[in-house]
Design an enzyme around this catalytic site. Structure first.
Site, PDB file in Angstrom:
ATOM      1  N   HIS A 152      -9.690 -52.516  49.009  1.00  0.00           N
ATOM      2  CA  HIS A 152     -10.412 -53.729  48.765  1.00  0.00           C
ATOM      3  C   HIS A 152     -10.475 -53.556  46.901  1.00  0.00           C
ATOM      4  O   HIS A 152     -10.341 -54.499  46.452  1.00  0.00           O
ATOM      5  CB  HIS A 152     -11.641 -53.903  49.488  1.00  0.00           C
ATOM      6  CG  HIS A 152     -11.435 -54.486  50.849  1.00  0.00           C
ATOM      7  ND1 HIS A 152     -10.526 -55.264  51.133  1.00  0.00           N
ATOM      8  CD2 HIS A 152     -12.279 -54.075  51.969  1.00  0.00           C
ATOM      9  CE1 HIS A 152     -10.814 -55.652  52.313  1.00  0.00           C
ATOM     10  NE2 HIS A 152     -11.461 -54.831  52.673  1.00  0.00           N
ATOM     11  N   HIS A 186      -9.868 -47.998  53.565  1.00  0.00           N
ATOM     12  CA  HIS A 186     -10.110 -49.417  53.623  1.00  0.00           C
ATOM     13  C   HIS A 186     -10.683 -50.203  52.488  1.00  0.00           C
ATOM     14  O   HIS A 186     -10.407 -51.014  51.822  1.00  0.00           O
ATOM     15  CB  HIS A 186     -10.684 -49.749  54.987  1.00  0.00           C
ATOM     16  CG  HIS A 186     -11.063 -51.135  55.277  1.00  0.00           C
ATOM     17  ND1 HIS A 186     -10.066 -51.871  56.078  1.00  0.00           N
ATOM     18  CD2 HIS A 186     -11.929 -52.075  54.929  1.00  0.00           C
ATOM     19  CE1 HIS A 186     -10.610 -53.259  56.238  1.00  0.00           C
ATOM     20  NE2 HIS A 186     -11.352 -53.522  55.584  1.00  0.00           N
ATOM     21  N   GLU A 187     -11.812 -49.515  52.204  1.00  0.00           N
ATOM     22  CA  GLU A 187     -12.655 -49.870  51.140  1.00  0.00           C
ATOM     23  C   GLU A 187     -12.240 -49.480  49.587  1.00  0.00           C
ATOM     24  O   GLU A 187     -12.363 -50.618  48.656  1.00  0.00           O
ATOM     25  CB  GLU A 187     -14.214 -49.479  51.167  1.00  0.00           C
ATOM     26  CG  GLU A 187     -14.910 -49.611  52.555  1.00  0.00           C
ATOM     27  CD  GLU A 187     -15.232 -51.228  52.739  1.00  0.00           C
ATOM     28  OE1 GLU A 187     -15.262 -51.895  51.709  1.00  0.00           O
ATOM     29  OE2 GLU A 187     -15.390 -51.621  53.851  1.00  0.00           O
TER      30      GLU A 187
END
Length: 210
Positions: A29, A25-26
């Site tokens: 980003h 997820h990170e």
């Protein structure tokens, strides 16, 4: 099996899924922000799949205790984007969609292994299932339009300026809103149908090819 034994098994089988969900997820980003012209994630050492760069130990522990946690947020500088509103939306949705992609790939791997009659223990099945479900849940949860989640950033950028400013004022109540959501049946009302919806789409796509 006593409560501690059940907690231990759940923790061990869920841990890989939680770590993978947080990291992917990170990383997504950071990778999209960097691709759109912001070097900040690279300077902060976030363009890596190394869990140490993304995992917040307290946030990880809270996931096991209250089923709500967090990773280290990726810092971005929107002034480096050529189109700040559009690019902020792209960076925001990158995390949830990376989680959905991870869940989808996990489902494909599970089906292929089953078709190959690959010997899988019950524990291994639980780990794979947890990776898929946790990533789906991560994606759904982060698309909820409340601060500080990704869905909030998306809605804030889509709204006209005047409404966006009013909507942004909700950030001061972010902790209260999150506590209310976590202490009420709101999450289950959202998650159950959405989880079934996402799984239905995945199974439908996989069914065409496999």
């Amino acid at each position: 099996m006593d409560d501690f034994g059940y907690f231990l098994i759940r923790a061990l089988t869920s841990l890989p899924g939680i770590i993978i969900a947080m990291v992917i997820h990170e990383w997504a980003h950071a990778r999209v922000a960097y691709a759109l012209g912001d070097p900040t994630p690279k300077m902060m050492g976030r363009l890596t799949l190394n869990p140490a760069a993304h995992i917040d130990l307290i946030g990880l522990l809270m996931l096991f205790i209250v089923h709500f946690g967090w990773a280290k947020p990726v810092q971005v500088n929107p002034y480096n984007f050529s189109n700040p509103r559009r690019d902020d939306i792209l960076v925001s949705i990158a995390g949830p969609f990376a989680n959905f992609a991870t869940a989808f790939v996990t489902l494909i791997v599970m089906i292929i292994l089953a078709k190959m009659n690959f010997p899988m223990s019950e524990g291994m099945q639980l780990v794979f299932s947890s990776i898929m479900i946790i990533n789906i849940n991560f994606g759904i949860f982060n698309l909820i339009p409340i601060p500080p989640l990704d869905g909030f950033h998306v809605v804030k950028q889509i709204l006209p300026y005047e409404l966006s400013v009013k909507f942004e004022s909700l950030e001061r109540y972010s902790m209260i809103i999150l506590i209310v959501i976590l202490m009420t049946p709101v999450l289950s009302i959202i998650f159950v149908p959405m989880q079934r919806f996402v799984l239905g789409i995945f199974q439908g796509i996989v069914g065409i090819f496999l």
